[in-house]
Design a protein around this motif. Structure first.
Motif, PDB file in Angstrom:
ATOM      1  N   ALA A  18      42.919  30.514  38.219  1.00  0.00           N
ATOM      2  CA  ALA A  18      44.219  31.172  37.792  1.00  0.00           C
ATOM      3  C   ALA A  18      43.748  31.922  36.399  1.00  0.00           C
ATOM      4  O   ALA A  18      44.642  33.019  35.779  1.00  0.00           O
ATOM      5  CB  ALA A  18      45.393  29.990  37.364  1.00  0.00           C
ATOM      6  N   ALA A  19      43.005  31.227  35.637  1.00  0.00           N
ATOM      7  CA  ALA A  19      42.886  31.967  34.193  1.00  0.00           C
ATOM      8  C   ALA A  19      42.072  33.203  34.517  1.00  0.00           C
ATOM      9  O   ALA A  19      42.526  34.147  33.712  1.00  0.00           O
ATOM     10  CB  ALA A  19      41.870  31.043  33.526  1.00  0.00           C
ATOM     11  N   LEU A  20      41.030  33.403  35.384  1.00  0.00           N
ATOM     12  CA  LEU A  20      40.658  34.535  35.834  1.00  0.00           C
ATOM     13  C   LEU A  20      41.599  35.645  36.405  1.00  0.00           C
ATOM     14  O   LEU A  20      41.528  36.833  35.940  1.00  0.00           O
ATOM     15  CB  LEU A  20      39.649  34.502  36.683  1.00  0.00           C
ATOM     16  CG  LEU A  20      38.678  35.593  37.042  1.00  0.00           C
ATOM     17  CD1 LEU A  20      37.861  36.188  36.008  1.00  0.00           C
ATOM     18  CD2 LEU A  20      37.794  35.135  38.274  1.00  0.00           C
ATOM     19  N   ARG A  21      42.657  35.208  37.162  1.00  0.00           N
ATOM     20  CA  ARG A  21      43.548  36.312  37.496  1.00  0.00           C
ATOM     21  C   ARG A  21      44.641  36.565  36.349  1.00  0.00           C
ATOM     22  O   ARG A  21      44.857  37.782  36.314  1.00  0.00           O
ATOM     23  CB  ARG A  21      44.685  35.386  38.698  1.00  0.00           C
ATOM     24  CG  ARG A  21      43.926  34.985  39.954  1.00  0.00           C
ATOM     25  CD  ARG A  21      44.921  34.884  41.063  1.00  0.00           C
ATOM     26  NE  ARG A  21      45.695  33.708  40.559  1.00  0.00           N
ATOM     27  CZ  ARG A  21      45.567  32.427  40.762  1.00  0.00           C
ATOM     28  NH1 ARG A  21      44.374  32.147  41.431  1.00  0.00           N
ATOM     29  NH2 ARG A  21      46.383  31.436  40.627  1.00  0.00           N
ATOM     30  N   ASP A  22      44.777  35.637  35.535  1.00  0.00           N
ATOM     31  CA  ASP A  22      45.647  36.200  34.430  1.00  0.00           C
ATOM     32  C   ASP A  22      44.975  37.332  33.525  1.00  0.00           C
ATOM     33  O   ASP A  22      45.432  38.305  33.369  1.00  0.00           O
ATOM     34  CB  ASP A  22      45.714  35.073  33.747  1.00  0.00           C
ATOM     35  CG  ASP A  22      47.017  34.194  34.096  1.00  0.00           C
ATOM     36  OD1 ASP A  22      47.514  34.482  35.134  1.00  0.00           O
ATOM     37  OD2 ASP A  22      47.221  32.901  33.650  1.00  0.00           O
ATOM     38  N   THR A  60      41.084  33.583  43.830  1.00  0.00           N
ATOM     39  CA  THR A  60      41.991  32.759  44.643  1.00  0.00           C
ATOM     40  C   THR A  60      41.380  31.515  44.381  1.00  0.00           C
ATOM     41  O   THR A  60      42.231  30.600  44.993  1.00  0.00           O
ATOM     42  CB  THR A  60      41.881  33.467  45.953  1.00  0.00           C
ATOM     43  OG1 THR A  60      40.758  33.432  46.595  1.00  0.00           O
ATOM     44  CG2 THR A  60      42.780  34.640  45.875  1.00  0.00           C
ATOM     45  N   GLY A  61      39.997  31.188  44.192  1.00  0.00           N
ATOM     46  CA  GLY A  61      39.643  29.748  44.130  1.00  0.00           C
ATOM     47  C   GLY A  61      38.997  29.318  45.539  1.00  0.00           C
ATOM     48  O   GLY A  61      38.548  27.854  45.308  1.00  0.00           O
ATOM     49  N   ARG A  62      38.978  30.335  46.330  1.00  0.00           N
ATOM     50  CA  ARG A  62      38.077  29.983  47.568  1.00  0.00           C
ATOM     51  C   ARG A  62      36.863  29.630  47.408  1.00  0.00           C
ATOM     52  O   ARG A  62      36.122  28.979  48.072  1.00  0.00           O
ATOM     53  CB  ARG A  62      38.489  30.952  48.550  1.00  0.00           C
ATOM     54  CG  ARG A  62      39.751  31.153  49.308  1.00  0.00           C
ATOM     55  CD  ARG A  62      39.881  32.225  50.412  1.00  0.00           C
ATOM     56  NE  ARG A  62      39.459  33.281  50.085  1.00  0.00           N
ATOM     57  CZ  ARG A  62      40.114  34.144  49.684  1.00  0.00           C
ATOM     58  NH1 ARG A  62      41.487  34.130  49.696  1.00  0.00           N
ATOM     59  NH2 ARG A  62      39.820  35.563  49.685  1.00  0.00           N
ATOM     60  N   MET A  63      36.347  30.213  46.146  1.00  0.00           N
ATOM     61  CA  MET A  63      34.724  29.849  45.972  1.00  0.00           C
ATOM     62  C   MET A  63      34.723  29.563  44.381  1.00  0.00           C
ATOM     63  O   MET A  63      35.353  30.321  43.533  1.00  0.00           O
ATOM     64  CB  MET A  63      34.015  31.308  45.911  1.00  0.00           C
ATOM     65  CG  MET A  63      32.539  31.058  45.904  1.00  0.00           C
ATOM     66  SD  MET A  63      31.596  32.462  46.840  1.00  0.00           S
ATOM     67  CE  MET A  63      32.333  34.020  45.883  1.00  0.00           C
ATOM     68  N   PRO A  64      34.232  28.277  44.068  1.00  0.00           N
ATOM     69  CA  PRO A  64      34.152  28.029  42.729  1.00  0.00           C
ATOM     70  C   PRO A  64      33.252  28.754  41.888  1.00  0.00           C
ATOM     71  O   PRO A  64      32.188  29.469  42.405  1.00  0.00           O
ATOM     72  CB  PRO A  64      33.452  26.423  42.563  1.00  0.00           C
ATOM     73  CG  PRO A  64      33.821  25.993  44.212  1.00  0.00           C
ATOM     74  CD  PRO A  64      33.689  27.305  45.030  1.00  0.00           C
ATOM     75  N   SER A  74      32.771  38.196  33.038  1.00  0.00           N
ATOM     76  CA  SER A  74      33.174  38.150  31.391  1.00  0.00           C
ATOM     77  C   SER A  74      32.652  39.510  30.961  1.00  0.00           C
ATOM     78  O   SER A  74      33.563  39.912  30.162  1.00  0.00           O
ATOM     79  CB  SER A  74      32.486  37.090  30.781  1.00  0.00           C
ATOM     80  OG  SER A  74      31.172  37.265  30.672  1.00  0.00           O
ATOM     81  N   LYS A  75      31.649  39.868  31.215  1.00  0.00           N
ATOM     82  CA  LYS A  75      31.361  41.536  31.022  1.00  0.00           C
ATOM     83  C   LYS A  75      32.144  42.294  31.384  1.00  0.00           C
ATOM     84  O   LYS A  75      32.832  43.506  30.738  1.00  0.00           O
ATOM     85  CB  LYS A  75      29.803  41.737  31.083  1.00  0.00           C
ATOM     86  CG  LYS A  75      29.342  42.982  30.864  1.00  0.00           C
ATOM     87  CD  LYS A  75      28.023  43.418  31.288  1.00  0.00           C
ATOM     88  CE  LYS A  75      27.464  44.558  30.498  1.00  0.00           C
ATOM     89  NZ  LYS A  75      26.022  45.073  31.183  1.00  0.00           N
ATOM     90  N   PRO A  81      33.521  33.780  27.948  1.00  0.00           N
ATOM     91  CA  PRO A  81      33.608  32.728  29.162  1.00  0.00           C
ATOM     92  C   PRO A  81      34.272  31.498  29.058  1.00  0.00           C
ATOM     93  O   PRO A  81      34.852  30.987  30.038  1.00  0.00           O
ATOM     94  CB  PRO A  81      32.038  32.596  29.286  1.00  0.00           C
ATOM     95  CG  PRO A  81      31.286  33.548  28.663  1.00  0.00           C
ATOM     96  CD  PRO A  81      32.242  34.122  27.590  1.00  0.00           C
ATOM     97  N   ALA A  82      34.296  31.144  27.920  1.00  0.00           N
ATOM     98  CA  ALA A  82      35.162  29.877  27.655  1.00  0.00           C
ATOM     99  C   ALA A  82      36.716  29.802  27.755  1.00  0.00           C
ATOM    100  O   ALA A  82      37.550  28.693  28.152  1.00  0.00           O
ATOM    101  CB  ALA A  82      34.969  29.194  26.295  1.00  0.00           C
ATOM    102  N   GLN A  83      37.216  31.161  27.813  1.00  0.00           N
ATOM    103  CA  GLN A  83      38.702  31.170  28.248  1.00  0.00           C
ATOM    104  C   GLN A  83      38.861  31.006  29.763  1.00  0.00           C
ATOM    105  O   GLN A  83      40.028  30.719  29.986  1.00  0.00           O
ATOM    106  CB  GLN A  83      38.936  32.853  27.766  1.00  0.00           C
ATOM    107  CG  GLN A  83      38.914  33.135  26.557  1.00  0.00           C
ATOM    108  CD  GLN A  83      39.479  34.544  26.168  1.00  0.00           C
ATOM    109  OE1 GLN A  83      38.509  35.471  25.945  1.00  0.00           O
ATOM    110  NE2 GLN A  83      40.610  34.937  26.131  1.00  0.00           N
ATOM    111  N   VAL A  84      38.006  31.030  30.342  1.00  0.00           N
ATOM    112  CA  VAL A  84      38.097  30.782  31.891  1.00  0.00           C
ATOM    113  C   VAL A  84      37.368  29.461  32.427  1.00  0.00           C
ATOM    114  O   VAL A  84      37.999  28.747  33.271  1.00  0.00           O
ATOM    115  CB  VAL A  84      37.620  31.991  32.752  1.00  0.00           C
ATOM    116  CG1 VAL A  84      37.458  31.606  34.348  1.00  0.00           C
ATOM    117  CG2 VAL A  84      38.283  33.181  32.665  1.00  0.00           C
ATOM    118  N   SER A  85      36.421  29.213  31.929  1.00  0.00           N
ATOM    119  CA  SER A  85      35.835  27.891  32.146  1.00  0.00           C
ATOM    120  C   SER A  85      35.236  27.129  31.127  1.00  0.00           C
ATOM    121  O   SER A  85      33.857  27.534  30.793  1.00  0.00           O
ATOM    122  CB  SER A  85      34.593  28.119  33.292  1.00  0.00           C
ATOM    123  OG  SER A  85      34.161  26.949  33.795  1.00  0.00           O
TER     124      SER A  85
END
Length: 245
Positions: A18-22, A60-64, A74-75, A81-85
């Protein structure tokens, strides 16, 4: 280090995707405001992937996410990177990979993204390799890592001292933690890079009148003083010294 083969709780995967999608949605809006377009295909190309399938699966989270994928994304999307994980950022190099930055710089801007200071493992590099740090991390060619003694900025790294110019305070082979996200001032020890040759040096920064100099501590070293010009940038300030026993 955490990898994609470990059992990751579903709720963690959902939060990260979800963070990555945002972030992706935000970058799309920013591109549109500039009259440009951003697609998953474009993101995949920036990551060096054959198609957008991997991008879609991570979003979509189908793959961690794993460390390598998070670094590339991130690039490609210009985020910390910490903004997502938080899960992965604890074990990853703290260098922030920015798509729009072709060089390291100590410059700061008022609208810069706030830095999340973390304690993590730092890549150890020699002076000759410092200008290629981003490339070395992307290709996983870092051979040595050290634990950060404390909180560091996202671009911090351990520099291996080479030569005798900074004796007796710093000896050949010792390591110092360089943090590009710390403000430096006269008298600090800094790592500086010469743009024309992509070579670096570790010195003390001094001021004489309106001029700045990189100064060697060893009074017998030549040249002891290097006048800073537009060909030089201060990469970062030394914060700690690590001594091998």
């Amino acid at each position: 280090m955490t990898n994609s083969l470990e059992k990751i709780p579903r709720e963690i995967v959902d939060i990260e995707s979800a963070a990555l999608r945002d972030i992706y949605a935000q970058r799309k809006r920013e591109a549109k405001a500039k009259g440009q377009k951003l697609s998953q295909e474009a993101v995949a190309e920036r990551c060096g992937w054959a198609g957008q399938s991997a991008v879609s699966q991570y979003m979509t989270g189908r793959m961690p996410l794993n460390i390598e994928a998070l670094l590339k994304l991130s690039k490609a999307l210009n985020f910390f990177p910490a903004q997502v994980s938080e899960r992965l950022s604890r074990d990853m190099p703290t260098l922030y990979l920015s798509e729009e930055s072709g060089k390291y710089s100590a410059e700061r801007t008022s609208n810069a993204t706030p830095i999340n200071y973390v304690r993590a493992k730092l890549p150890v590099i020699g002076m000759a390799s410092a200008g290629k740090l981003e490339e070395l991390i992307e290709k996983q060619e870092i051979d040595e890592w050290v634990d950060a003694p404390g909180a560091t900025g996202p671009r911090a790294f351990a520099l291996r001292i080479e030569g005798i110019s900074m004796e007796p305070k710093f000896s050949d082979g010792e390591k110092v933690i360089i943090d590009p996200d710390l403000d430096w001032c006269f008298g600090d020890y800094v790592f500086a890079r010469r743009l024309s040759t992509n070579t670096g040096t570790f010195k003390q920064i001094k001021r004489e009148g309106d001029d700045l100099y990189l100064s060697a501590l060893n009074e017998h070293f030549e040249p002891r003083y290097i006048k800073l010009s537009e060909d030089w940038i201060i990469v970062g300030k030394a914060r700690w010294k690590l001594t091998d026993l």
